[in-house]
Design an enzyme around this catalytic site. Sequence first.
Site, PDB file in Angstrom:
ATOM      1  N   PHE A 244       0.809  -1.227   0.000  1.00  0.00           N
ATOM      2  CA  PHE A 244       0.000   0.000   0.000  1.00  0.00           C
ATOM      3  C   PHE A 244       0.837   1.270   0.000  1.00  0.00           C
ATOM      4  O   PHE A 244       0.487   2.267   0.621  1.00  0.00           O
ATOM      5  CB  PHE A 244      -1.010  -0.026   1.164  1.00  0.00           C
ATOM      6  CG  PHE A 244      -2.203  -0.854   0.794  1.00  0.00           C
ATOM      7  CD1 PHE A 244      -2.101  -2.230   0.733  1.00  0.00           C
ATOM      8  CD2 PHE A 244      -3.401  -0.257   0.447  1.00  0.00           C
ATOM      9  CE1 PHE A 244      -3.180  -3.011   0.317  1.00  0.00           C
ATOM     10  CE2 PHE A 244      -4.484  -1.027   0.037  1.00  0.00           C
ATOM     11  CZ  PHE A 244      -4.367  -2.401  -0.023  1.00  0.00           C
ATOM     12  N   CYS A 255     -15.132   0.197  -0.045  1.00  0.00           N
ATOM     13  CA  CYS A 255     -14.775   0.143   1.384  1.00  0.00           C
ATOM     14  C   CYS A 255     -14.016   1.360   1.884  1.00  0.00           C
ATOM     15  O   CYS A 255     -14.448   2.004   2.840  1.00  0.00           O
ATOM     16  CB  CYS A 255     -13.943  -1.105   1.663  1.00  0.00           C
ATOM     17  SG  CYS A 255     -14.914  -2.597   1.596  1.00  0.00           S
ATOM     18  N   LYS A 258     -15.847   4.810   2.142  1.00  0.00           N
ATOM     19  CA  LYS A 258     -16.967   4.694   3.087  1.00  0.00           C
ATOM     20  C   LYS A 258     -16.467   4.496   4.520  1.00  0.00           C
ATOM     21  O   LYS A 258     -16.944   5.142   5.450  1.00  0.00           O
ATOM     22  CB  LYS A 258     -17.821   3.502   2.639  1.00  0.00           C
ATOM     23  CG  LYS A 258     -18.803   2.964   3.624  1.00  0.00           C
ATOM     24  CD  LYS A 258     -19.645   1.876   2.991  1.00  0.00           C
ATOM     25  CE  LYS A 258     -18.990   0.513   2.994  1.00  0.00           C
ATOM     26  NZ  LYS A 258     -19.006  -0.194   4.268  1.00  0.00           N
TER      27      LYS A 258
HETATM   28  C1  UDX Z   1     -10.218  -2.985   0.743  1.00  0.00           C
HETATM   29  C2  UDX Z   1      -9.378  -3.643   1.858  1.00  0.00           C
HETATM   30  O1  UDX Z   1      -8.065  -3.912   1.354  1.00  0.00           O
HETATM   31  C3  UDX Z   1     -10.049  -4.910   2.336  1.00  0.00           C
HETATM   32  O2  UDX Z   1      -9.320  -5.456   3.424  1.00  0.00           O
HETATM   33  C4  UDX Z   1     -11.471  -4.590   2.786  1.00  0.00           C
HETATM   34  O3  UDX Z   1     -12.142  -5.742   3.167  1.00  0.00           O
HETATM   35  C5  UDX Z   1     -12.234  -3.902   1.663  1.00  0.00           C
HETATM   36  O4  UDX Z   1     -11.519  -2.748   1.239  1.00  0.00           O
HETATM   37  P1  UDX Z   1     -10.673  -3.349  -1.831  1.00  0.00           P
HETATM   38  O5  UDX Z   1     -11.635  -2.206  -1.735  1.00  0.00           O
HETATM   39  O6  UDX Z   1     -11.086  -4.560  -2.579  1.00  0.00           O
HETATM   40  O7  UDX Z   1     -10.252  -3.853  -0.364  1.00  0.00           O
HETATM   41  O8  UDX Z   1      -9.387  -2.787  -2.546  1.00  0.00           O
HETATM   42  P2  UDX Z   1      -7.835  -2.614  -2.272  1.00  0.00           P
HETATM   43  O9  UDX Z   1      -7.067  -3.592  -3.074  1.00  0.00           O
HETATM   44  O10 UDX Z   1      -7.537  -2.545  -0.840  1.00  0.00           O
HETATM   45  O11 UDX Z   1      -7.618  -1.184  -2.970  1.00  0.00           O
HETATM   46  C6  UDX Z   1      -8.381  -0.049  -2.574  1.00  0.00           C
HETATM   47  C7  UDX Z   1      -8.019   1.150  -3.400  1.00  0.00           C
HETATM   48  O12 UDX Z   1      -6.730   1.622  -3.032  1.00  0.00           O
HETATM   49  C8  UDX Z   1      -7.975   0.932  -4.905  1.00  0.00           C
HETATM   50  O13 UDX Z   1      -8.571   2.033  -5.553  1.00  0.00           O
HETATM   51  C9  UDX Z   1      -6.504   0.853  -5.215  1.00  0.00           C
HETATM   52  O14 UDX Z   1      -6.209   1.264  -6.532  1.00  0.00           O
HETATM   53  C10 UDX Z   1      -5.939   1.831  -4.204  1.00  0.00           C
HETATM   54  N1  UDX Z   1      -4.536   1.567  -3.841  1.00  0.00           N
HETATM   55  C11 UDX Z   1      -4.181   0.420  -3.206  1.00  0.00           C
HETATM   56  C12 UDX Z   1      -3.575   2.537  -4.104  1.00  0.00           C
HETATM   57  O15 UDX Z   1      -3.881   3.592  -4.665  1.00  0.00           O
HETATM   58  N2  UDX Z   1      -2.284   2.307  -3.725  1.00  0.00           N
HETATM   59  C13 UDX Z   1      -1.898   1.168  -3.085  1.00  0.00           C
HETATM   60  O16 UDX Z   1      -0.708   1.045  -2.770  1.00  0.00           O
HETATM   61  C14 UDX Z   1      -2.875   0.193  -2.823  1.00  0.00           C
END
Ligand code: UDX
Length: 436
Positions: A244, A255, A258
């Site tokens: 991340f 998620c 929200k």
């Molecule tokens: C997230 C949580 O990771 C998960 O544990 C929870 O249950 C639901 O919310 P998700 O929404 O499926 O999961 O997506 P995730 O892969 O976590 O990415 C979320 C957002 O962050 C995406 O838009 C992604 O592009 C962005 N992101 C992620 C970044 O911009 N940089 C990163 O390093 C990681």
Amino acid sequence: MTGEREPIGVIGVGWVGLVTAACFAELGHEVIARDIVPEKVEALARGETTIHEPGLSELLARNAERLTFTTDMGQLLERARLLFTCVDTPPTRSGDADLSRVRSVVADLSGGDHVLVMKSTVPAGTGASIRRDRPGLPYVSCPEFLKEGTAVEDFMHPDRVVIGADPGDEGAGDAVARLYEPLGGEIVRTDVASAEMIKLASNAFLATKISFVNEIANVCEEVGADVGEVARGMGLDQRIGPAFLRAGIGYGGSCFPKDVSALKMLAGNSGYHFQLLGAVIEVNELQKRRVVGKLQKHLGSLAGKRVALLGLAFKPDTDDMREASSLVLAARLQGEGATVVAYDPVAVDAAQGLLDGVEFRASALEALEGADAAVLVTEWPEFAALDWRKAGERMTRPLLVDGRNFLDSAALREAGFEYEGIGRAVESSVPAGTAE
Ligand code: UDX
């Protein structure tokens, strides 16, 4: 406690509920899954998968005989004791979580020896208030941490499973823990309020990491550093970790936006001003818009310009458009007078109706035809495999803003592109792939 393989109830077959139902069936359990939307239940009963999630269709097909989809709450209550509640809790206008669907599930439970297992993301304190309203109804908080696109994998190989149960409900907590034991992840047994907070705090922390690295990226642009290099160097510190820390055009999805807002509101409603989360949200909003400035730097006014968006979903491997950065970006570009044309490998159906005035195309090359600029919004693997020389020839001006730092900047420049990423020095020749 009844037999080892007592049927499991799942209430709400949205994304969390459907994955939960399919995975428990794969583990050998009989699952009765109930939703209030008849079309969804009928489609699932016919063997159709209602969401795009890798591996899910196979699981549903393989375990069809163990899965019952119904609209009938009575059937579910008659056959299942453990009721995994997976209804959605969307934000209200005030930014609080809307608990009306959770409340209506609770209202449907009368008598019996049911256990309410809360998988829906709810504000800390929800469990306590349900227990106050319904003394005697065993309540377990079991938040979900699945990521879209890898949800089946995440369910089957969890980092941890959090199970919150308050005094008196330990037996119910044990029953839920037994279901997850075969998966091997660490099981965190705690109280209900702490389990609720673990979920909200985890998502808020991950969102904070993203907004942090996005601000670092913005500073990198000012000082000529490369955020990929910076993140790599930071991530090797075990206290920080590499996950991340990918800079981009902001987080989206069902998620993070929200849950961050819900935690901020929860704190505020309890009299605490959670300053940090306010900044996390604001940084994320501004990050979606920064692309516009980058395009203007090269093109001047965007009025009458044609801008191609590559990818629309909030991240790859999903057709989910909820809170996708593309929604804000497209509207901002249109606000500047640009014509927006878009392509996404799977999310076009979901995007239509959300993106007024956007022209959709059936391939990346078609979207790029005659474009003055392209923006890579979602890092779908097929964009890395695109013949970028050919793509550049089709464009009026081969200009690309890589909103996910996904492409090989040197190869793009080699192919004749003006290339700009997020927090990547404009003339950087750092090879793609080193930045993670
Ligand atoms: C997230 C949580 O990771 C998960 O544990 C929870 O249950 C639901 O919310 P998700 O929404 O499926 O999961 O997506 P995730 O892969 O976590 O990415 C979320 C957002 O962050 C995406 O838009 C992604 O592009 C962005 N992101 C992620 C970044 O911009 N940089 C990163 O390093 C990681």
